[in-house]
Design a protein around this motif. Structure first.
Motif, PDB file in Angstrom:
ATOM      1  N   VAL A  42       0.862  -1.181   0.000  1.00  0.00           N
ATOM      2  CA  VAL A  42       0.000   0.000   0.000  1.00  0.00           C
ATOM      3  C   VAL A  42       0.897   1.230   0.000  1.00  0.00           C
ATOM      4  O   VAL A  42       1.815   1.337   0.806  1.00  0.00           O
ATOM      5  CB  VAL A  42      -0.935   0.000   1.225  1.00  0.00           C
ATOM      6  N   MET A  43       0.638   2.166  -0.912  1.00  0.00           N
ATOM      7  CA  MET A  43       1.507   3.332  -1.048  1.00  0.00           C
ATOM      8  C   MET A  43       0.685   4.581  -1.325  1.00  0.00           C
ATOM      9  O   MET A  43      -0.442   4.520  -1.785  1.00  0.00           O
ATOM     10  CB  MET A  43       2.512   3.110  -2.172  1.00  0.00           C
ATOM     11  N   ASP A  44       1.308   5.751  -1.064  1.00  0.00           N
ATOM     12  CA  ASP A  44       0.639   7.030  -1.281  1.00  0.00           C
ATOM     13  C   ASP A  44       0.283   7.218  -2.747  1.00  0.00           C
ATOM     14  O   ASP A  44       1.098   6.946  -3.644  1.00  0.00           O
ATOM     15  CB  ASP A  44       1.539   8.188  -0.842  1.00  0.00           C
ATOM     16  N   GLN A  45      -0.929   7.718  -2.979  1.00  0.00           N
ATOM     17  CA  GLN A  45      -1.416   7.948  -4.336  1.00  0.00           C
ATOM     18  C   GLN A  45      -0.482   8.853  -5.162  1.00  0.00           C
ATOM     19  O   GLN A  45      -0.189   8.532  -6.317  1.00  0.00           O
ATOM     20  CB  GLN A  45      -2.817   8.573  -4.285  1.00  0.00           C
ATOM     21  N   PRO A  46       0.010   9.986  -4.613  1.00  0.00           N
ATOM     22  CA  PRO A  46       0.884  10.844  -5.429  1.00  0.00           C
ATOM     23  C   PRO A  46       2.133  10.122  -5.924  1.00  0.00           C
ATOM     24  O   PRO A  46       2.586  10.366  -7.048  1.00  0.00           O
ATOM     25  CB  PRO A  46       1.239  11.989  -4.471  1.00  0.00           C
TER      26      PRO A  46
END
Length: 223
Positions: free
Chosen positions: A66-70
């Motif tokens: 899971v990672m930041d959208q930007p």
């Protein structure tokens, strides 16, 4: 997941492991604690922008992180994140309903039998210490009762991809082939910690595994 995509992700995991061994004096412990098949959730401390690659290479199975959208939307790297099955997450402030969409995708991945990795601190550590785990962890496990594999990462604080000595990636690399240690702990079943604050329990396990890694690195440097 189609068979060819599974094969591609397994091959990429091996390539990443080799790259991590070239970049770092990389040691991995407790790989047998990651189940050979079936869903699991890996939780780890967050030290640098390299963490996902280190964990992905050290895990015996491909991880969907899971990672930041930007970051996921990066012009040059989005294709890679999609290929390895990264799951983007964005704050509710920027996109109402974003958290639910992420939780749905995590749940789908777990029900497909994948191993999903999350950084429960929610951000890279600003000072090298492990910070309090956030509530999203319990929300995931309330939906899907899967084994949780705690992991502790040591040795990346001080690298140019960490926030040591200034913002990550905004300074020149100052070391090469630093010792890095990754410890996977025994699986934790949610019902085993009933009556205990789950987040605190898992946070304590991760802290202990990181401490084991720190101790190992210290002994290697002295030796």
């Amino acid at each position: 997941m189609t068979w060819w995509l599974r094969m591609v992700r397994c091959a990429l995991r091996r390539v990443i492991y080799v790259v991590m061994r070239v970049c770092y004096r990389f040691s991995v412990h407790g790989q047998e604690n990651v189940p050979k098949r079936g869903a699991a959730l890996v939780v780890c401390n967050h030290v640098s922008f390299m963490d996902a690659l280190v964990l992905g290479g050290g895990s015996p199975r491909p991880l969907r992180f899971v990672m930041d959208q930007p970051i996921f939307e990066s012009r040059w790297l989005k294709w890679w994140f999609q290929l390895v099955g990264a799951i983007p997450i964005e704050s509710e402030r920027h996109s109402p309903g974003a958290l639910r969409r992420t939780l749905d995708e995590v749940s789908h991945a777990l029900r497909e039998g994948d191993v999903v990795m999350v950084f429960p601190e929610g951000r890279i550590t600003p000072d090298g210490e492990i910070h309090a785990f956030r509530r999203g962890l319990e929300t995931i496990l309330a939906r899907d009762d899967v084994p949780v594999i705690p992991a502790g990462l040591a040795g990346l604080w001080g690298s140019w991809t960490s926030h040591y000595g200034g913002k990550a990636l905004k300074k020149w690399p100052s070391r090469f082939r630093a010792p890095v240690s990754l410890h996977f702990g025994p699986p934790v079943l949610v019902h085993e910690v009933e009556g205990i604050a789950l987040r605190r329990y898992l946070e304590a396990r991760v802290r202990a595994l990181k401490a084991a890694g720190d101790s190992e690195i210290t002994h290697r440097q002295i030796g």
